[in-house]
Scaffold this motif. Sequence first.
Motif, PDB file in Angstrom:
ATOM      1  N   UNK A  63       0.809  -1.202   0.000  1.00  0.00           N
ATOM      2  CA  UNK A  63       0.000   0.000   0.000  1.00  0.00           C
ATOM      3  C   UNK A  63       0.850   1.263   0.000  1.00  0.00           C
ATOM      4  N   UNK A  64       0.376   2.272  -0.715  1.00  0.00           N
ATOM      5  CA  UNK A  64       1.046   3.578  -0.721  1.00  0.00           C
ATOM      6  C   UNK A  64       0.004   4.654  -0.477  1.00  0.00           C
ATOM      7  N   UNK A  65       0.441   5.775   0.060  1.00  0.00           N
ATOM      8  CA  UNK A  65      -0.473   6.895   0.249  1.00  0.00           C
ATOM      9  C   UNK A  65      -0.875   7.443  -1.114  1.00  0.00           C
ATOM     10  N   UNK A  66      -2.160   7.687  -1.350  1.00  0.00           N
ATOM     11  CA  UNK A  66      -2.569   8.356  -2.585  1.00  0.00           C
ATOM     12  C   UNK A  66      -1.868   9.702  -2.699  1.00  0.00           C
ATOM     13  N   UNK A  67      -1.603  10.167  -3.919  1.00  0.00           N
ATOM     14  CA  UNK A  67      -0.870  11.432  -4.080  1.00  0.00           C
ATOM     15  C   UNK A  67      -1.440  12.590  -3.288  1.00  0.00           C
ATOM     16  N   UNK A  68      -2.762  12.726  -3.261  1.00  0.00           N
ATOM     17  CA  UNK A  68      -3.362  13.838  -2.522  1.00  0.00           C
ATOM     18  C   UNK A  68      -3.130  13.708  -1.025  1.00  0.00           C
ATOM     19  N   UNK A  69      -3.214  12.479  -0.512  1.00  0.00           N
ATOM     20  CA  UNK A  69      -2.986  12.253   0.920  1.00  0.00           C
ATOM     21  C   UNK A  69      -1.518  12.478   1.263  1.00  0.00           C
ATOM     22  N   UNK A  70      -0.625  11.970   0.422  1.00  0.00           N
ATOM     23  CA  UNK A  70       0.805  12.156   0.652  1.00  0.00           C
ATOM     24  C   UNK A  70       1.172  13.633   0.657  1.00  0.00           C
ATOM     25  N   UNK A  71       0.586  14.386  -0.288  1.00  0.00           N
ATOM     26  CA  UNK A  71       0.847  15.825  -0.344  1.00  0.00           C
ATOM     27  C   UNK A  71       0.360  16.513   0.920  1.00  0.00           C
ATOM     28  N   UNK A  72      -0.804  16.100   1.405  1.00  0.00           N
ATOM     29  CA  UNK A  72      -1.349  16.707   2.627  1.00  0.00           C
ATOM     30  C   UNK A  72      -0.472  16.392   3.831  1.00  0.00           C
ATOM     31  N   UNK A  73      -0.073  15.140   3.979  1.00  0.00           N
ATOM     32  CA  UNK A  73       0.746  14.738   5.126  1.00  0.00           C
ATOM     33  C   UNK A  73       2.086  15.467   5.114  1.00  0.00           C
ATOM     34  N   UNK A  74       2.691  15.578   3.930  1.00  0.00           N
ATOM     35  CA  UNK A  74       3.990  16.246   3.827  1.00  0.00           C
ATOM     36  C   UNK A  74       3.886  17.760   3.891  1.00  0.00           C
ATOM     37  N   UNK A  75       2.810  18.328   3.334  1.00  0.00           N
ATOM     38  CA  UNK A  75       2.735  19.767   3.163  1.00  0.00           C
ATOM     39  C   UNK A  75       1.979  20.532   4.224  1.00  0.00           C
ATOM     40  N   UNK A  76       1.154  19.854   5.032  1.00  0.00           N
ATOM     41  CA  UNK A  76       0.303  20.584   5.969  1.00  0.00           C
ATOM     42  C   UNK A  76       1.118  21.312   7.034  1.00  0.00           C
ATOM     43  N   UNK A  77       2.226  20.721   7.453  1.00  0.00           N
ATOM     44  CA  UNK A  77       3.073  21.397   8.448  1.00  0.00           C
ATOM     45  C   UNK A  77       3.664  22.679   7.874  1.00  0.00           C
ATOM     46  N   UNK A  78       3.957  22.695   6.571  1.00  0.00           N
ATOM     47  CA  UNK A  78       4.476  23.914   5.947  1.00  0.00           C
ATOM     48  C   UNK A  78       3.421  25.016   5.911  1.00  0.00           C
ATOM     49  N   UNK A  79       2.158  24.627   5.714  1.00  0.00           N
ATOM     50  CA  UNK A  79       1.081  25.622   5.753  1.00  0.00           C
ATOM     51  C   UNK A  79       1.003  26.254   7.142  1.00  0.00           C
TER      52      UNK A  79
END
Length: 537
Positions: A63-79
Motif C-alpha cells: 500500500x502507498x499513500x494516494x498522491x493527494x494524501x501524501x501531499x497533505x501529510x507532507x505539506x500541511x506542516x508547511x502551511x
Amino acid sequence: MAKEQLEVLNALDVAKTQWYHFTAIVIAGMGFFTDAYDLFCISLVTKLLGRIYYHEPGSPKPGILPPSVSAAVNGVAFCGTLSGQLFFGWLGDKMGRKKVYGMTLMLMVLCSIASGLSLGHTAKGTIATLCFFRFWLGFGIGGDYPLSATIMSEYANKKTRGAFIAAVFAMQGFGILAGGMVAIIVSSAFKSKYPAPSYAEDPTGSTVPEADYVWRLILMFGALPAALTYYWRMKMPETARYTALVAKNAKQAAADMSKVLQMEIEEEQAKVEQLSKDQSNSYGLFSREFARRHGLHLLGTTTTWFLLDIAFYSQNLFQKDIFSAIGWIPKAATMNAIEEVFRIARAQTLIALCGTVPGYWFTVGLIDYIGRFTIQVMGFFFMTVFMLALAIPYHHWTQPSHRIGFVVMYGLTFFFANFGPNSTTFIVPAEIFPARLRSTCHGISAASGKAGAIIGSFGFLYAAQNQDKAKADTGYPAGIGVKNSLFVLAACNLLGLLFTFLVPESKGKSLEEMSGENEVGEEEAGAGAQSRTVNPV
C-alpha cells in the motif's frame, strides 16, 4: 553630521565572544534542532503510513499513500509554518521577543506528542487527525524562525554575528540527522523483536501490527529537545535592542545587559527619548519611506528564500522517491514495512552526515570572512551546476554501476545548499531591517520561503508520482518525472542567484548601520553628549 550610538548597543557590538553567546546559541539552536526534526521526520514514515492504512488485500504491490494524501501529510506542516512565521513575527515586534518565545516552544511540544497519538476509527480519520496536529506543530515551528534569528542577531557582536546566527541555524542539520538516527534505532528495535517476511513472501504478514508504533514513536520524540529547552528560554532577558529601541526603556536595557556582559553600562533615557521623537526613524512597514529604504531588500530576501525552499524542501522530503527511482533503495515488495523504514532512514542519515551537516558548519566558519553575498551566490551557482549534472545524463546515473556517483552528486547539492543560500537567507533578514520591524520582516521572508516549500512538496510529488506512472505506460523510462523535476529545481536555483543581487552585504556592520536607525546627531542629543567607546570585556 556626526552620529552617536547608544552605549548599551555599542557594548554588545564590540563585546568579545563570551559564555553568554554560546548559551544563546544552544538555547535558540535547540529550537531549530526540533524544527528540523519535526518537519523532516515525516518523510521517513510516509511509506510506512501507506503500508499500514492504504493496503489493498490481494494487491501485488504494498500500500502507498494516494498522491493527494501524501501531499497533505507532507505539506500541511508547511502551511502551519507559513502562518506561524507571519503571526509570531508580527507579535515578536509588538510584545517582545522573549514573551512570544515560550509560546512557540510549548506549542511544538504539545503538538509533537499529539501527532504521535493521532487516532481515528478509519484510515482517513487517523490521517486527518495527524494532519490537524501537524498544522499546529508547524504553526509553532513558524514562530521559531523570526524569533530565534532576531534574538541571536540582537545579542551578538558585529564581528562574529554571522557565525552566531549561522550556528543557531546549523542545529537544523543535527535535527535532520537526529531524525534519521531515531528512525534507525526505533525500526531496528522493532525489526529484531517482531521479524516479518518481505511483502513478496507474505503480503499480509509483511506489516506486523507493531509497525503502527514505529511512526508514532518517531514523531513523538520531537517533543523531547523542545521540552528540555523551555526553562532556559524563559530565563533569557529581553534583547537590549528591543527594550531600548522599541519599548523605549533605557534603564531596563542597561540593567539587563550589565548582568549579561558583567560590566557597568550607563542608562541613556534622554537619548532614547530623543530617538523616539526622530520622525525619520518612525516609518511603518507599509510606508513610502520603508519602500524607499528597504523595499528592494525585502524583495530580495523574500524571492531568494522562496526559490531556495522550492529546491531544498523538494530534495529533503522526497529523497526516498529519488533513491527508489535510481534503485539505491530496493523495491518495496522485497522488504517488510519496518525494514523499509530502516533502509530509508539509513540513506537519508548518510546524506545528512556527509552533505547536509558539513555544509552548515562551513558557513559558520567562513561567513564573517567571505561575507553573506559571496556564500549565497556561490551556493546557488553550484546547486544549479550539480542539479543539471544529475538531470542531463539522468539515465546514466540510474545504472547500477553509477548509483554511487549519483548519491555523491546529490549529496553535494545539499552541501552547497547549506554552505550557501539555505543558511544566508535565514541570516540576512535578521540583520538589515529596523528593530521595530526586524521580526516582522524576517517572518515575511521566512513565510515566502515556506510558500516555496509548499510548492516544492506538492509539485515534486506530482512530478515524481503522476508523471512516472503516466509516462511509463507510454514507453518512457521510469524516473522521467524525477528528471524533469531536477531541471525545474536547477532553474529555481539560477533565478535565486540573480535575485541575490538585491540583498546588501552586512558583514562587519552593526545592525543600526544596516537599518539606518538609532543614529542621533550630537547637536540633537544635547551639548553634553559625548561619544563613548566601551572596552571589550
